[in-house]
Design an enzyme around this catalytic site. Structure first.
Site, PDB file in Angstrom:
ATOM      1  N   GLU A 281       0.832  -1.212   0.000  1.00  0.00           N
ATOM      2  CA  GLU A 281       0.000   0.000   0.000  1.00  0.00           C
ATOM      3  C   GLU A 281       0.865   1.262   0.000  1.00  0.00           C
ATOM      4  O   GLU A 281       0.802   2.103   0.893  1.00  0.00           O
ATOM      5  CB  GLU A 281      -0.968  -0.004   1.183  1.00  0.00           C
ATOM      6  CG  GLU A 281      -2.007  -1.118   1.092  1.00  0.00           C
ATOM      7  CD  GLU A 281      -3.080  -1.044   2.154  1.00  0.00           C
ATOM      8  OE1 GLU A 281      -4.214  -1.480   1.902  1.00  0.00           O
ATOM      9  OE2 GLU A 281      -2.780  -0.544   3.272  1.00  0.00           O
TER      10      GLU A 281
ATOM     11  N   GLU B 236      -6.390  -6.985  -1.716  1.00  0.00           N
ATOM     12  CA  GLU B 236      -6.967  -6.987  -0.368  1.00  0.00           C
ATOM     13  C   GLU B 236      -8.441  -6.613  -0.452  1.00  0.00           C
ATOM     14  O   GLU B 236      -8.797  -5.608  -1.073  1.00  0.00           O
ATOM     15  CB  GLU B 236      -6.265  -5.988   0.562  1.00  0.00           C
ATOM     16  CG  GLU B 236      -4.850  -6.353   0.927  1.00  0.00           C
ATOM     17  CD  GLU B 236      -4.261  -5.439   1.985  1.00  0.00           C
ATOM     18  OE1 GLU B 236      -5.042  -4.850   2.778  1.00  0.00           O
ATOM     19  OE2 GLU B 236      -3.019  -5.293   2.011  1.00  0.00           O
TER      20      GLU B 236
END
Length: 346
Positions: free
Chosen positions: A137, A246
């Site tokens: 991320e 995710e």
């Protein structure tokens, strides 16, 4: 040749849960959780790796043990380099303690050496990943502040430094095995403007990678329609496979007593999907369909984040209580939910 569509799961907590006494069941029958998820249709497993975590889990030694189990079953393996001793995410991209005193050039070299060392060890153990993430991320950069690009750090010079760190990891991975696929992972599944800004910047910097990775959680990242629009635009704009690496959805809004659940209010739910096992299953089916609709067949799959993080102990070595117990695909006692089969059919 038909492309593989990845129906995946991040099982990074499984090692800790098992070693601390947690167990998994298909009905009333105990089983190896890898066998349970594979039988349900999961074909890819994601693991995170931290440099020197305080709790000892998700380090190289424990990652080797888990990676062997995964590869022995013929499952696809995605390894997620955090380049930190702890969580790396949009709010936390802190250097490993061992790298804190390094100047930029030494830090860039450390990224490459560490990446290569980890992958050599996995290769020697017969557990080389099929795909690796260079950072987790990394929308605001990584290895702060050298590679930070958010806020006042959003400058051409900082993007060049950030890209240099990422390129060092990519080059190291490819030096171990050119066939390893490289993913770049950001968190903005429903945010097209931020996604385009990021990947345009990487294109300007000449960062060469294979797959776009996105995180998409409805309570943070918008609706499934937002996700659909972003996937369509990114596919047409960059022509790369995309994995939503995710996601999660609740099967209840209740949890074990004292659990500080992340999702615990009706307002956090996506419209049309109640917090029940049926609602979770419907969400997963529709989520998978959105990815499969991506133009050019570039929706390459998904990974569910920590579907096996059952509440096997009240506190965790990573430093917090389990706040994910109602977002799993197993109930509080470790029994498989019907929604796991939906994940595996996607």
């Amino acid at each position: 040749m038909k492309k593989t569509f990845y129906r995946g799961a991040d099982l990074s907590f499984v090692d800790e849960i098992e070693r601390e006494g947690g167990a998994y069941y298909e009905g009333d029958r105990p089983g190896d959780v890898l066998d349970i998820v594979q039988a349900s249709g999961v074909n890819s497993i994601r693991l995170r790796i931290w440099n020197e975590p305080a709790g000892g889990y998700c380090n190289l030694e424990r990652t080797l043990a888990m990676a062997r189990r995964i590869k022995e079953r013929g499952l696809h393996l995605l390894l997620d380099f955090h380049y930190s001793d702890k969580w790396a995410d949009p709010a936390n991209q802190w250097k490993p303690r061992a790298w804190e005193g390094l100047d930029y050039d030494a830090l860039r070299d450390a990224v490459g050496l560490y990446t290569a060392d980890v992958l050599h060890a996995l290769r020697d153990a017969g557990a080389l990943p099929d795909m690796v993430q260079i950072g987790n991320e990394i929308t605001p950069g990584m290895l702060w502040d050298d590679g930070r690009v958010d806020g006042e750090h959003d400058t051409d010079g900082q993007w060049k430094r950030f890209a240099g760190l990422v390129k060092s990891g990519i080059d190291a991975a490819r030096s171990v095995d050119p066939a390893i696929e490289i993913m770049i992972h950001i968190d903005r599944g429903g945010d097209n403007a931020s996604s385009v800004k990021f990947f345009d910047r990487f294109r300007e910097q000449g960062v060469e990678f294979d797959t776009i990775g996105l995180s998409y959680y409805p309570w943070w990242h918008g609706t499934l329609d937002d996700l659909r629009a972003n996937l369509a635009d990114l596919a047409l704009r960059y022509g790369k496979p995309i994995i939503v690496v995710e996601t999660a959805y609740p099967w209840t809004l209740n949890g074990p007593e004292g659990s500080p659940l992340i999702v615990r209010q009706e307002e956090q739910l996506h419209a049309g999907y109640p917090a029940t096992v049926e609602g979770q299953s419907r969400y997963l089916a529709d989520f998978a369909a959105v990815i499969r609709e991506t133009p050019g067949g570039l929706g390459a799959g998904y990974h569910y984040w920590e579907p096996c993080w059952i509440p096997s102990k009240p506190e965790w070595s990573v430093g917090h209580a389990n706040n994910w117990a109602n977002l799993t695909l197993f109930d509080f006692a470790g029994r498989k939910l019907a929604s796991l089969d939906t994940l595996g059919r996607g």
